[in-house]
Every structure is written in structure tokens, then in C-alpha cells.
Write an enzyme that holds these catalytic residues in place. Structure first.
Site, PDB file in Angstrom:
ATOM      1  N   ASP A  38       0.867  -1.176   0.000  1.00 56.17           N
ATOM      2  CA  ASP A  38       0.000   0.000   0.000  1.00 56.17           C
ATOM      3  C   ASP A  38       0.909   1.231   0.000  1.00 56.17           C
ATOM      4  O   ASP A  38       2.001   1.194   0.559  1.00 56.17           O
ATOM      5  CB  ASP A  38      -0.863  -0.051   1.270  1.00 56.17           C
ATOM      6  CG  ASP A  38      -1.455   1.290   1.622  1.00 56.17           C
ATOM      7  OD1 ASP A  38      -2.210   1.837   0.798  1.00 56.17           O
ATOM      8  OD2 ASP A  38      -1.169   1.799   2.717  1.00 56.17           O
ATOM      9  N   ASP A 255      -1.824  -0.512   6.055  1.00 53.45           N
ATOM     10  CA  ASP A 255      -2.037   0.131   7.354  1.00 53.45           C
ATOM     11  C   ASP A 255      -3.472   0.602   7.562  1.00 53.45           C
ATOM     12  O   ASP A 255      -3.867   0.880   8.677  1.00 53.45           O
ATOM     13  CB  ASP A 255      -1.130   1.358   7.488  1.00 53.45           C
ATOM     14  CG  ASP A 255      -1.568   2.472   6.547  1.00 53.45           C
ATOM     15  OD1 ASP A 255      -1.813   2.181   5.363  1.00 53.45           O
ATOM     16  OD2 ASP A 255      -1.687   3.620   7.008  1.00 53.45           O
ATOM     17  N   ASP A 259      -7.338  -1.274   3.596  1.00 50.43           N
ATOM     18  CA  ASP A 259      -6.449  -2.389   3.238  1.00 50.43           C
ATOM     19  C   ASP A 259      -6.894  -3.716   3.858  1.00 50.43           C
ATOM     20  O   ASP A 259      -6.356  -4.771   3.521  1.00 50.43           O
ATOM     21  CB  ASP A 259      -5.011  -2.105   3.711  1.00 50.43           C
ATOM     22  CG  ASP A 259      -4.431  -0.851   3.085  1.00 50.43           C
ATOM     23  OD1 ASP A 259      -4.657  -0.653   1.870  1.00 50.43           O
ATOM     24  OD2 ASP A 259      -3.773  -0.078   3.800  1.00 50.43           O
TER      25      ASP A 259
HETATM   26  P1  ADP Z   1      -4.582   5.060  -0.312  1.00 48.15           P
HETATM   27  O1  ADP Z   1      -4.910   3.772  -1.032  1.00 48.15           O
HETATM   28  O2  ADP Z   1      -3.359   5.686  -0.930  1.00 48.15           O
HETATM   29  O3  ADP Z   1      -4.410   4.834   1.184  1.00 48.15           O
HETATM   30  P2  ADP Z   1      -7.375   6.081  -0.163  1.00 48.15           P
HETATM   31  O4  ADP Z   1      -8.072   4.886  -0.749  1.00 48.15           O
HETATM   32  O5  ADP Z   1      -7.526   6.299   1.291  1.00 48.15           O
HETATM   33  O6  ADP Z   1      -5.809   6.124  -0.597  1.00 48.15           O
HETATM   34  O7  ADP Z   1      -7.938   7.402  -0.906  1.00 48.15           O
HETATM   35  C1  ADP Z   1      -7.968   7.471  -2.316  1.00 48.15           C
HETATM   36  C2  ADP Z   1      -8.259   8.871  -2.803  1.00 48.15           C
HETATM   37  O8  ADP Z   1      -9.578   9.299  -2.379  1.00 48.15           O
HETATM   38  C3  ADP Z   1      -7.321   9.942  -2.253  1.00 48.15           C
HETATM   39  O9  ADP Z   1      -6.138  10.031  -2.997  1.00 48.15           O
HETATM   40  C4  ADP Z   1      -8.200  11.189  -2.409  1.00 48.15           C
HETATM   41  O10 ADP Z   1      -8.204  11.637  -3.747  1.00 48.15           O
HETATM   42  C5  ADP Z   1      -9.593  10.675  -2.086  1.00 48.15           C
HETATM   43  N1  ADP Z   1      -9.974  10.849  -0.658  1.00 48.15           N
HETATM   44  C6  ADP Z   1     -10.208   9.870   0.246  1.00 48.15           C
HETATM   45  N2  ADP Z   1     -10.601  10.388   1.430  1.00 48.15           N
HETATM   46  C7  ADP Z   1     -10.575  11.740   1.302  1.00 48.15           C
HETATM   47  C8  ADP Z   1     -10.860  12.855   2.165  1.00 48.15           C
HETATM   48  N3  ADP Z   1     -11.256  12.714   3.425  1.00 48.15           N
HETATM   49  N4  ADP Z   1     -10.744  14.109   1.654  1.00 48.15           N
HETATM   50  C9  ADP Z   1     -10.350  14.292   0.371  1.00 48.15           C
HETATM   51  N5  ADP Z   1     -10.058  13.292  -0.485  1.00 48.15           N
HETATM   52  C10 ADP Z   1     -10.182  12.036  -0.055  1.00 48.15           C
HETATM   53 MG    MG Z   2      -2.726   3.399   3.571  1.00 49.22          MG
END
Ligand code: ADP
Ligand code: MG
Length: 310
Positions: A38, A255, A259
Site C-alpha cells: 500500500d 495500514d 487495506d
Molecule cells: P490510499 O490507497 O493511498 O491509502 P485512499 O483509498 O484512502 O488512498 O484514498 C484514495 C483517494 O480518495 C485519495 O487520494 C483522495 O483523492 C480521495 N480521498 C479519500 N478520502 C478523502 C478525504 N477525506 N478528503 C479528500 N479526499 C479524499
Molecule cells: Mg494506507
């Protein structure tokens, strides 16, 4: 291997900061040939800082940040924390519980009222701020609301993405009002960890809900060739399933809440000890200090404890 060898394996693991749920996990660790990583919070610190706010024509950066921060106070996402911290540097961390209904939030001198907050997992957040219907998150979310980014914002969005930043857009009352960029840091230990993992013969795959450009930037920095970006939380598990269907033996390191399903689906799930409880519960191993190098230690330990694959 004998039960004694397995016990020695788990004991040595604990000393190195690896918590092993059961002896079977070591057996599975030994067979891994592919490791899915991740991005946010695993390869990177997961502590983002706001780098820029670009308002749409007719808006100010201050107003865009104020509304964004009021809404994001209800979210625990690293992007949300970066936005709230930038708006209220003295506060440091948001304190609005995401679950409650009507909330009153003091930001600067103004009293901002947030109701109907909803976290949109892997997409962003929505709510009503001072009577405005606000949505913040990836552009795809705005598309869902039929709110297009105008060409100027689109251009700014693409430029920040090309710099490797993570960019979100904000809209209220049916119009895109601005974009906000955040940047995260790759952990000091990640590049060395990837070298150790590839040295053990494992193929690393970076998976993230983030966009292609920031994902590629991180991958290049740590030495990963294979990147799967723009993955919704519910689809991370499919990435693991697909790799397993290719006949691979797959470890997943993560994390976040997003995931957990993939960690459970993997032949070996490894959670960052610095991550969420949900991820830790779904995993076979916990890397207590959140140091990715220890994932390589775990594989090495399993091979040493159980011998090479026959
Ligand atoms: P990662 O897999 O890198 O941990 P996430 O699945 O948590 O990423 O989030 C994917 C995308 O969704 C982020 O890059 C962002 O564009 C958007 N996103 C998620 N949660 C938020 C939030 N609270 N505010 C703004 N954008 C968000
Ligand atoms: Mg993460």
C-alpha cells in the site's frame, strides 16, 4: 519444521519487532514470491502537509480552505488532517467525531456549522457547511455529482499531479470552487526495504487509491516498477485475488481500514503497527514499528526457521 523451531522463530520475531499470530504464518511467509505494498502510510509516512490551494475564479483561497477544513474536521484521512492542520495550525489535530450529526466548529474567528457529514471511503467526504452542500475528494467524485472542473482548475490539477502531489477538488452548491494539493514523504527506510525484498526474489507491486502520477513518483523513488493506482478500497482485495489467480503466492502490507480485506485475502497479511486496528486484526503479522524493512526480515526469518523451499 519442529514445533520448537517454530517457537524459536516467533520469539526471534518478537525481538525484531514482528508480532506473529500463529506458526502457520511463518510457513506461508516462506513461500511468498510477490509483495503488494500500500502506498499511503506504508511506503510513505502517511502524514501529509498542504502545499497549495487554488481557488476557482470568484473565490478566495482562504474561503476554500475554511470550508474544506470545516468539512474535513469530521474525517480521519491523512488528506483531511493536512487540510485541517493548515487551516488551524494551533489545533494540530481535528477533534470533530465523524459520527455525530450537527456540529459547531470554530475556525479562525468565524463560527462554522457542519451537518450531515458523510465520509465517502476512498473517494472523499460530503456534508453541509453553513448551509452549503459541499463535496471534497477525487475529481471522479465531482463527476458523480455532475460538477465538472473548469479548464483553469483542470490545468492546475494536472500540473500539481505531475509534480507528484495528491490533489483533491472541492465543490459546493453545484460548482467546483477550488483544488487543494497535499504532499507526503516517502519513509527513509522504504527504498532500502524494497531493495531487500527484491534481493529475496520477491516482486514488489505498489497499490493505491491515489492517482497514477503521485503513485508513479513514489514508485520511482523507492524502486518499484509495477504500480496499480486509482484502486477503490473495495477493489484492493481484487488486486490480491488476481495476482493469486496467476499462481503467485502473495503477501500484502498495509495500514488502513481500506487495506483490511486485501490483508485478509493475501497468503500473508502484514500490518503496520502504526496503522489502524482493523488492518492489524486482518493480518497474520504486525510490523510493530511500521518499518517496511522488517517485512524483509520476516521473510528471511521464515526461510531460516523453516529451511529453504523443498
Ligand atoms: P490510499 O490507497 O493511498 O491509502 P485512499 O483509498 O484512502 O488512498 O484514498 C484514495 C483517494 O480518495 C485519495 O487520494 C483522495 O483523492 C480521495 N480521498 C479519500 N478520502 C478523502 C478525504 N477525506 N478528503 C479528500 N479526499 C479524499
Ligand atoms: Mg494506507
Amino acid at each position: 519444521a519442529t514445533p520448537l523451531a517454530l517457537m524459536m522463530g516467533t520469539g526471534t520475531g518478537a525481538k525484531r519487532g514482528i508480532l506473529i499470530k500463529d506458526a502457520d504464518a511463518l510457513e506461508r511467509a516462506r513461500r511468498i514470491d510477490t509483495i503488494v505494498l500500500d502506498k499511503t502510510g506504508t511506503v510513505t509516512e502517511g502524514r501529509m502537509a498542504l502545499t497549495s490551494v487554488v481557488p476557482a475564479e470568484g473565490e478566495t483561497a482562504d474561503e476554500v480552505l475554511r470550508i474544506a477544513a470545516a468539512l474535513e474536521a469530521g474525517s480521519e484521512h491523512p488528506i483531511a488532517r493536512a487540510i485541517v492542520t493548515a487551516a488551524r495550525p494551533e489545533a494540530g489535530v481535528p477533534h470533530n467525531p465523524a459520527s455525530s450529526g450537527a456540529q459547531t466548529e470554530v475556525i479562525g474567528d468565524s463560527l462554522t456549522r457542519v451537518t450531515d457529514f458523510r465520509n465517502l471511503e476512498g473517494l472523499g467526504a460530503q456534508g453541509v457547511v453553513d448551509g452549503r452542500a459541499v463535496v471534497i475528494g477525487r475529481p471522479r467524485l465531482l463527476d458523480d455529482w455532475a460538477v465538472p472542473l473548469d479548464p483553469q482548475l483542470r490545468g492546475e490539477f494536472d500540473a500539481a499531479s505531475a509534480r507528484g502531489e495528491t490533489v483533491v477538488a472541492i465543490a459546493w452548491d453545484g460548482k467546483a470552487r477550488g483544488i487543494l494539493s497535499v504532499a507526503d514523504r516517502v519513509k527513509d527506510t522504504s527504498a532500502e526495504a524494497v531493495r531487500a525484498l527484491t534481493g529475496l526474489g520477491l516482486e514488489p507491486v505498489l497499490v493505491t487509491g491515489d492517482a497514477e502520477e503521485p503513485a508513479r513518483a513514489v514508485a520511482a523513488e523507492v524502486g518499484i516498477d509495477r504500480v496499480i493506482a486509482g484502486v477503490l478500497p473495495a477493489d484492493k482485495v481484487d488486486v490480491v485475488k488476481r495476482l493469486r489467480a496467476e499462481g503467485r503466492s502473495v503477501a500484502m502490507v498495509g495500514d488502513g481500514v481500506n487495506d483490511a480485506a486485501a490483508l485478509a485475502q493475501a497468503d500473508l497479511g502484514m500490518a503496520m503497527g502504526t496503522g489502524t486496528d482493523v488492518a492489524i486484526e486482518a493480518s497474520d503479522l504486525t510490523l510493530v514499528r511500521g518499518d517496511l524493512r522488517v517485512a524483509a526480515d520476516a521473510v528471511r526469518l521464515s526461510r531460516k526457521t523453516l529451511g529453504v523451499i523443498r
